[in-house]
Structure formats: structure tokens, C-alpha cells
Design a protein around this motif. Structure first.
Motif, PDB file in Angstrom:
ATOM      1  N   THR A 168       0.717  -1.199   0.068  1.00  0.00           N
ATOM      2  CA  THR A 168      -0.059  -0.081  -0.204  1.00  0.00           C
ATOM      3  C   THR A 168       0.713   1.353   0.064  1.00  0.00           C
ATOM      4  O   THR A 168       2.014   1.304   0.639  1.00  0.00           O
ATOM      5  CB  THR A 168      -0.891   0.016   1.095  1.00  0.00           C
TER       6      THR A 168
ATOM      7  N   PHE B  22      -0.240   3.953   1.476  1.00  0.00           N
ATOM      8  CA  PHE B  22      -0.741   4.754   2.518  1.00  0.00           C
ATOM      9  C   PHE B  22      -0.171   3.949   3.826  1.00  0.00           C
ATOM     10  O   PHE B  22      -0.864   3.147   4.589  1.00  0.00           O
ATOM     11  CB  PHE B  22      -2.088   4.837   2.883  1.00  0.00           C
TER      12      PHE B  22
ATOM     13  N   ASP C 239      -4.240   0.777  -4.194  1.00  0.00           N
ATOM     14  CA  ASP C 239      -5.095   1.672  -3.313  1.00  0.00           C
ATOM     15  C   ASP C 239      -5.679   0.839  -2.212  1.00  0.00           C
ATOM     16  O   ASP C 239      -5.707  -0.172  -2.357  1.00  0.00           O
ATOM     17  CB  ASP C 239      -6.189   2.432  -4.265  1.00  0.00           C
ATOM     18  N   ILE C 240      -6.049   1.813  -1.359  1.00  0.00           N
ATOM     19  CA  ILE C 240      -6.686   1.432   0.103  1.00  0.00           C
ATOM     20  C   ILE C 240      -8.106   1.457  -0.077  1.00  0.00           C
ATOM     21  O   ILE C 240      -8.809   2.218  -0.926  1.00  0.00           O
ATOM     22  CB  ILE C 240      -6.083   2.349   1.347  1.00  0.00           C
TER      23      ILE C 240
ATOM     24  N   TYR D  11      -8.848   1.757   5.389  1.00  0.00           N
ATOM     25  CA  TYR D  11      -7.698   2.278   5.133  1.00  0.00           C
ATOM     26  C   TYR D  11      -6.555   1.289   4.814  1.00  0.00           C
ATOM     27  O   TYR D  11      -5.170   1.371   4.658  1.00  0.00           O
ATOM     28  CB  TYR D  11      -6.687   3.456   6.217  1.00  0.00           C
TER      29      TYR D  11
ATOM     30  N   PRO E  10       1.526  10.275   0.478  1.00  0.00           N
ATOM     31  CA  PRO E  10       1.547   8.974   0.161  1.00  0.00           C
ATOM     32  C   PRO E  10       2.868   8.693  -0.473  1.00  0.00           C
ATOM     33  O   PRO E  10       3.542   9.384  -1.043  1.00  0.00           O
ATOM     34  CB  PRO E  10       0.382   8.909  -0.618  1.00  0.00           C
TER      35      PRO E  10
ATOM     36  N   THR F 137      -6.379   6.769  -1.388  1.00  0.00           N
ATOM     37  CA  THR F 137      -5.127   7.086  -0.748  1.00  0.00           C
ATOM     38  C   THR F 137      -5.018   8.701  -0.542  1.00  0.00           C
ATOM     39  O   THR F 137      -4.992   9.277   0.434  1.00  0.00           O
ATOM     40  CB  THR F 137      -3.866   6.409  -1.229  1.00  0.00           C
TER      41      THR F 137
END
Length: 384
Positions: free
Chosen positions: A81, A83, A103-104, A109, A335, A355
Motif C-alpha cells: 500500500t 498509505f 490503493d486502499i 484504510y 503517500p 489514498t
């Protein structure tokens, strides 16, 4: 001022045990791999529900050792990830492999498993990492490294199923989630290899740097032991592979043993604090999104992170909290795909919209087991 993490109050509770344990190590002279290290590893494995635990010098070293044990290197792609703290992707790149960002999920998250599958299929189909700024050629899918963000384990049932389907390794980055669980299994035990950190701010932290790896595989355990001490073989002067200097100091092991005795009650206290925050925020009618914990999960609550309406709203709240002498933090304002250190991957703003949206709105307030309802009320009132 309300402390962001109250290590002093925790220390007051266990001061006698900690000081006695440290003094014992000092008097023994066994500062490197003393008996406390082995004792801690046994207790950590029992807590996590794994056959083996191997301690090391940091959470970053734990991730590095795990990747090295799996032979990850140039030409390999590791899905993770954007993030998270830089260490997750940093160790991948340091070994010459390529971090492939995914992506999250907008609620947890953590890594979006549907997006993860799409990324795996796309990479396997063409051998190219496609970004908004171009392509990276000649990479092959090798592993998935999910991050259990803010203490909440990722969706490992689905992730492990994907890994089995596409023949990928899974390494759990449980740096923030040790003490949490997913469907009855403890963080650290949710993949073939689990890694955690004992940085002081973590749910279980020492008084310096420290980390650990978890597995049920004996051969991997032997590799972890070898890699953490310069790739040693039968003794320290036989080197059978490349390794690192990754041992946990005996003094830190002694401190962690003392802390581990109260760790379960601290995890339970963190649940109370999180519930109190949620109730107070809802009662106050604040336009904030409180953290989501899916059914079957237990968060270790490494952080208590709230989502504002937008970046301007976040700054307004941060200003109010600062005026009330309440410390805050933003995890994470930029990020990884937009960090200079990963510019070679060619990512652009907009590549991972969830994110980027969350990064512009999220902020964290004090979270620790010793936070009273009165102080929580003060923090929430300050945000009005």
C-alpha cells in the motif's frame, strides 16, 4: 498538556519490574543474545499463536529479513500500500525489488483486496508496472506485503486466498497491529511470515528500537536466525549467505518481558478508549468519520485516526486542538507513490485516488491505555 502517548504513566506502573530486569542484565554482562532474548521469543510466539518468534533490531529489519528469507530481489514485484510509513516499501526497494502500490479501502484504510487482484492480474499479464507516468518493464509478481494500519489487521482470509491462487508469498506488516486479531487469529500469525515493531510508540514498545518475526515454519526460522547475524552458519565465523546486523539487545528484551505481562490488559484498555472516543464524537455531533473495525476484527489501536470533511476542515480542527494544548499527528500526509524516493516508479497525483483523498483529510488524536474519559471529553470538546 495531554500526552499523545503516555509512556511515563505506563513506566510508573511497571517501574520496579523494568529496573530490576535491566539491572539483572547489566550485572550478567550478557548484553547480546542473553537468556532474556530466548525467553521473550518463546513468550511472543505463545502470545501470537505461532510456533516460532525471532526477535530483531527493529520492525524495518523484520521486514528486511522476511524478504531476504524469501529470496526477494531484482526483477521481483511486491504488492503493498502507498498509505503507510516508508519502511514498508523502502525494504523492498533496498533489495532491488519493485514495490507495486495498490490503493486502499476507504473505510479501513488497509489495502483494497479487489484492487490488489486487479493489480496482480495486470502485472502477470504483461510483465510491466503501468503508472500514470509510464511503465516499468521486466518485473514479475512475487509477494504481497499488506500493512495492518493503525492497529487493524488487513483482510488476510481473502489476501491469502489470492496468494494461493497466484502462487505469491505473503508477509504481514504487523508493525502497528500486534495485540490485534482477525477472525480469532492474532496479528503476526495471519500470513506465512508476520513482522512487528517494538518502537516505543507501538502498542508493545521497548525503550529503543526492536522488532520480531513470526512463523510456523522451522526452516524459515533457521533462515531468520542466520540472516539477523550476518548470514552465519554453524558459528559466527561461518557465513553461508548475506545477512545483516539485526539482533535485539538483551536489555530491550528484558524491558519487553516486563511490558508483555501487562500487555493484554492494555489492549483491553485501548478498546475502552476507542469506544469512549466514538461515543463522545457522535454525541457532540462532530462532522468526523470515526474508525471502522469490521466484524471479526480487534484493533490494537496503535493510533486513533479521524477523517475530516476536507483539508481545510482538518486544519481548522488541528488549530483548535493546538490552542487547547492537545497534541495531534497526521499519518500520513504524503503517500509513498508521491514521495521523491519512489519517483523512479513514475507515479503521478491521481494514480491512487482513495489514498490521496484520505491523506488530505486524516489526523490522529492522543491514544494510549491510560487516557481517561474526562480527558477524552476535553479533547472532543476542543474540536467543536
Amino acid at each position: 498538556m495531554i500526552p499523545f502517548i503516555d509512556l511515563k504513566q505506563q513506566y510508573a506502573l511497571i517501574q520496579e519490574d523494568v529496573e530490576s530486569a535491566v539491572l539483572k542484565v547489566l550485572r550478567s554482562g550478557q548484553y547480546i543474545l542473553g537468556p532474556e532474548v530466548g525467553e521473550l521469543e518463546r513468550e511472543l510466539a505463545a502470545f501470537a499463536g505461532t510456533k516460532y518468534a525471532v526477535t530483531c533490531a527493529s520492525g524495518t529489519d523484520a521486514l528486511m529479513i522476511a524478504l531476504m528469507a524469501k529470496g526477494i530481489g531484482p526483477g521481483d514485484a511486491v504488492f503493498t500500500t502507498p498509505f503507510t510509513f516508508v519502511a514498508t516499501a523502502e525494504v523492498i526497494a533496498l533489495l532491488g525489488a519493485t514495490p507495486v502500490f495498490v490503493d486502499i479501502d476507504p473505510e479501513t484504510y488497509n489495502i483494497d483486496v479487489a484492487a490488489l487482484q486487479r493489480a496482480i492480474v495486470a502485472l502477470r499479464g504483461c510483465g510491466q508496472l503501468k503508472t500514470g507516468g509510464g511503465t516499468v518493464d521486466g518485473v514479475r509478481a512475487r509477494a504481497i506485503m499488506p500493512v495492518d494500519l493503525f492497529g487493524l489487521p488487513a483482510e488476510y482470509d481473502r489476501i491469502n486466498a489470492l496468494a494461493k491462487q497466484y502462487d505469491l508469498d505473503v508477509i504481514e506488516d504487523a508493525a502497528q497491529s500486534f495485540g490485534g486479531s482477525h477472525n480469532g487469529r492474532m496479528a503476526g500469525s495471519l500470513a506465512e511470515i508476520g513482522c512487528t515493531s517494538f518502537f516505543p510508540a507501538k502498542p508493545l514498545g521497548c525503550y529503543g528500537d526492536g522488532g520480531a518475526l513470526f512463523t510456523n515454519d522451522e526452516s524459515l526460522t533457521q533462515l531468520f536466525h542466520s540472516i539477523r547475524v550476518h548470514g552465519q552458519g554453524q558459528d559466527r565465523y561461518e557465513n553461508v549467505r548475506l545477512g545483516i546486523t539485526g539482533r535485539l539487545d538483551t536489555i530491550q528484551a528484558a524491558i519487553l518481558l516486563a511490558k508483555l505481562r501487562i500487555f493484554q490488559q492494555e489492549i483491553e484498555a485501548r478498546q475502552r478508549v476507542a469506544a469512549s472516543y466514538g461515543a463522545a464524537i457522535r454525541s457532540a455531533g462532530l462532522p468526523l468519520t470515526v474508525p471502522t473495525v469490521p466484524e471479526g476484527c480487534l484493533s490494537a489501536w496503535a493510533q486513533y485516526s479521524l477523517l475530516s470533511e476536507d483539508e481545510r476542515h482538518r486544519q481548522s480542527i488541528l488549530d483548535k486542538l493546538k490552542a487547547a494544548e492537545v497534541p495531534t499527528a497526521i499519518y500520513y500526509p504524503r503517500p509513498l507513490h508521491l514521495q521523491k524516493t519512489f519517483a523512479n516508479l513514475g507515479h503521478r497525483a491521481g494514480d491512487f485516488p482513495v489514498t490521496e483523498n484520505v491523506a488530505g483529510r486524516i489526523f490522529s488524536v492522543p491514544m494510549h491505555p491510560y487516557l481517561t474519559d474526562e480527558k477524552i471529553g476535553h479533547i472532543v470538546h476542543a474540536m467543536k
